[in-house]
Design a protein around this motif. Structure first.
Motif, PDB file in Angstrom:
ATOM      1  N   ASN A   1      14.853  -2.865  16.009  1.00 56.40           N
ATOM      2  CA  ASN A   1      13.750  -2.805  16.972  1.00 56.40           C
ATOM      3  C   ASN A   1      12.953  -1.514  16.880  1.00 56.40           C
ATOM      4  N   ILE A   2      13.624  -0.411  16.651  1.00 52.65           N
ATOM      5  CA  ILE A   2      12.932   0.876  16.671  1.00 52.65           C
ATOM      6  C   ILE A   2      12.501   1.332  15.274  1.00 52.65           C
ATOM      7  N   CYS A   3      13.352   1.194  14.295  1.00 55.04           N
ATOM      8  CA  CYS A   3      13.037   1.688  12.948  1.00 55.04           C
ATOM      9  C   CYS A   3      12.306   0.649  12.095  1.00 55.04           C
ATOM     10  N   TYR A   4      12.837  -0.568  12.057  1.00 55.15           N
ATOM     11  CA  TYR A   4      12.313  -1.587  11.146  1.00 55.15           C
ATOM     12  C   TYR A   4      11.062  -2.266  11.699  1.00 55.15           C
ATOM     13  N   ASN A   5      11.139  -2.785  12.924  1.00 53.55           N
ATOM     14  CA  ASN A   5      10.027  -3.553  13.472  1.00 53.55           C
ATOM     15  C   ASN A   5       8.796  -2.706  13.786  1.00 53.55           C
ATOM     16  N   THR A   6       8.977  -1.424  14.015  1.00 55.14           N
ATOM     17  CA  THR A   6       7.828  -0.571  14.322  1.00 55.14           C
ATOM     18  C   THR A   6       7.231   0.086  13.085  1.00 55.14           C
ATOM     19  N   PHE A   7       7.943   0.019  11.970  1.00 53.14           N
ATOM     20  CA  PHE A   7       7.480   0.692  10.756  1.00 53.14           C
ATOM     21  C   PHE A   7       6.210   0.025  10.229  1.00 53.14           C
ATOM     22  N   PRO A   8       5.146   0.799  10.040  1.00 52.64           N
ATOM     23  CA  PRO A   8       3.895   0.222   9.534  1.00 52.64           C
ATOM     24  C   PRO A   8       3.983  -0.082   8.033  1.00 52.64           C
ATOM     25  N   PHE A   9       4.252  -1.347   7.718  1.00 50.07           N
ATOM     26  CA  PHE A   9       4.308  -1.774   6.319  1.00 50.07           C
ATOM     27  C   PHE A   9       2.899  -1.841   5.761  1.00 50.07           C
ATOM     28  N   PRO A  10       2.719  -1.359   4.554  1.00 48.92           N
ATOM     29  CA  PRO A  10       1.391  -1.461   3.945  1.00 48.92           C
ATOM     30  C   PRO A  10       1.162  -2.875   3.415  1.00 48.92           C
ATOM     31  N   PRO A  11      -0.089  -3.252   3.231  1.00 54.13           N
ATOM     32  CA  PRO A  11      -0.324  -4.532   2.555  1.00 54.13           C
ATOM     33  C   PRO A  11       0.091  -4.383   1.087  1.00 54.13           C
ATOM     34  N   ILE A  12       0.927  -5.293   0.613  1.00 53.66           N
ATOM     35  CA  ILE A  12       1.456  -5.161  -0.752  1.00 53.66           C
ATOM     36  C   ILE A  12       1.076  -6.399  -1.558  1.00 53.66           C
ATOM     37  N   THR A  13       0.291  -6.194  -2.591  1.00 55.21           N
ATOM     38  CA  THR A  13      -0.138  -7.284  -3.460  1.00 55.21           C
ATOM     39  C   THR A  13       1.015  -7.720  -4.355  1.00 55.21           C
ATOM     40  N   ASP A  14       0.858  -8.859  -4.985  1.00 51.16           N
ATOM     41  CA  ASP A  14       1.892  -9.331  -5.914  1.00 51.16           C
ATOM     42  C   ASP A  14       2.085  -8.362  -7.074  1.00 51.16           C
ATOM     43  N   THR A  15       0.998  -7.750  -7.521  1.00 52.57           N
ATOM     44  CA  THR A  15       1.082  -6.762  -8.604  1.00 52.57           C
ATOM     45  C   THR A  15       1.913  -5.558  -8.158  1.00 52.57           C
ATOM     46  N   LYS A  16       1.659  -5.091  -6.931  1.00 48.82           N
ATOM     47  CA  LYS A  16       2.419  -3.949  -6.394  1.00 48.82           C
ATOM     48  C   LYS A  16       3.887  -4.336  -6.175  1.00 48.82           C
ATOM     49  N   LYS A  17       4.115  -5.555  -5.700  1.00 46.52           N
ATOM     50  CA  LYS A  17       5.496  -6.014  -5.502  1.00 46.52           C
ATOM     51  C   LYS A  17       6.255  -5.960  -6.820  1.00 46.52           C
ATOM     52  N   SER A  18       5.599  -6.411  -7.877  1.00 42.33           N
ATOM     53  CA  SER A  18       6.228  -6.411  -9.199  1.00 42.33           C
ATOM     54  C   SER A  18       6.534  -4.987  -9.652  1.00 42.33           C
ATOM     55  N   GLU A  19       5.602  -4.075  -9.415  1.00 43.85           N
ATOM     56  CA  GLU A  19       5.816  -2.671  -9.778  1.00 43.85           C
ATOM     57  C   GLU A  19       6.982  -2.085  -8.985  1.00 43.85           C
ATOM     58  N   LEU A  20       7.031  -2.379  -7.683  1.00 47.73           N
ATOM     59  CA  LEU A  20       8.116  -1.868  -6.851  1.00 47.73           C
ATOM     60  C   LEU A  20       9.464  -2.426  -7.292  1.00 47.73           C
ATOM     61  N   GLU A  21       9.485  -3.692  -7.667  1.00 46.56           N
ATOM     62  CA  GLU A  21      10.737  -4.298  -8.129  1.00 46.56           C
ATOM     63  C   GLU A  21      11.253  -3.611  -9.390  1.00 46.56           C
ATOM     64  N   THR A  22      10.346  -3.181 -10.262  1.00 48.71           N
ATOM     65  CA  THR A  22      10.744  -2.432 -11.458  1.00 48.71           C
ATOM     66  C   THR A  22      11.470  -1.150 -11.054  1.00 48.71           C
ATOM     67  N   HIS A  23      10.965  -0.497 -10.016  1.00 49.99           N
ATOM     68  CA  HIS A  23      11.602   0.737  -9.533  1.00 49.99           C
ATOM     69  C   HIS A  23      12.935   0.443  -8.840  1.00 49.99           C
ATOM     70  N   VAL A  24      13.019  -0.697  -8.164  1.00 47.97           N
ATOM     71  CA  VAL A  24      14.290  -1.091  -7.545  1.00 47.97           C
ATOM     72  C   VAL A  24      15.352  -1.251  -8.635  1.00 47.97           C
ATOM     73  N   TYR A  25      14.995  -1.939  -9.715  1.00 53.46           N
ATOM     74  CA  TYR A  25      15.944  -2.124 -10.815  1.00 53.46           C
ATOM     75  C   TYR A  25      16.367  -0.784 -11.407  1.00 53.46           C
TER      76      TYR A  25
END
Length: 189
Positions: free
Chosen positions: A70-94
């Protein structure tokens, strides 16, 4: 798969050690989970910018962070993330997960001890941090204070938009309530 997030984490850590679990695992009450999550979410939640938010808003257990949906996750301002950005982030996750695997004999607590964190893992997280921050804006942040100020501006915008949406629904509900009230007060036949 689910993303597991411990409820309590040491304030000494630069990152809350999170991980993935399969559907066969039962998660105890000492952790929280995001179920059926997309892989890129790990990048956002283990990033420096999210940690800045956690440091500012999370509760505490003694001096440690007490992570809350409720306090940390739901209030956190997530940025708009395109499919291209999602793919880039997943590379960093790996890359982060690969660095963890290189030290599979260690627990997450050991890997994320700031005095003992392997340099490869630290470098993978730094690259992930920069990738996540590029989802917010092109120019890099210069300090945690700047990150937090930026997040609070986004949070204010998020709350304003939510209030406007609720305002529209409140008018609709109020209008319906009046109709019901009129029916209740009309004389019976």
């Amino acid at each position: 798969e689910s993303l597991i997030i411990p409820r309590v984490s040491s304030i000494r850590r630069s990152y809350i050690p999170m991980g993935f679990l399969n559907s066969e695992t039962i998660i105890s009450d000492s952790a929280q989970a995001v179920y059926d999550t997309e892989f890129y979410l790990f990048a956002v939640l283990t990033s420096k910018i999210h940690m800045v938010w956690v440091k500012a808003v999370a509760g505490r257990l003694k001096t440690d962070y007490r992570y809350s949906k409720n306090i940390c996750y739901n209030t956190f301002p997530f940025p708009p993330i395109t499919d291209t950005k999602k793919s880039e982030l997943e590379t960093h996750v790996y890359a982060v997960l690969e660095q963890r695997e290189k030290h599979s004999e260690k627990t997450l607590a050991q890997l994320y001890d700031p005095d003992k964190m392997p340099e490869g893992l630290r470098a993978a997280h730094h690259a992930l941090d920069l990738a996540v921050e590029r989802c917010y804006r092109k120019e890099p942040f210069t300090s945690d204070e700047e990150r937090l100020a930026y997040l609070f501006k986004l949070y204010e915008k998020m709350i304003k938009e939510e209030q406007e949406r609720e305002g529209l629904f409140a008018k609709e509900k109020k209008g319906k309530a009046k109709k019901k009230k009129v029916k209740k007060t009309s004389p019976s036949k």
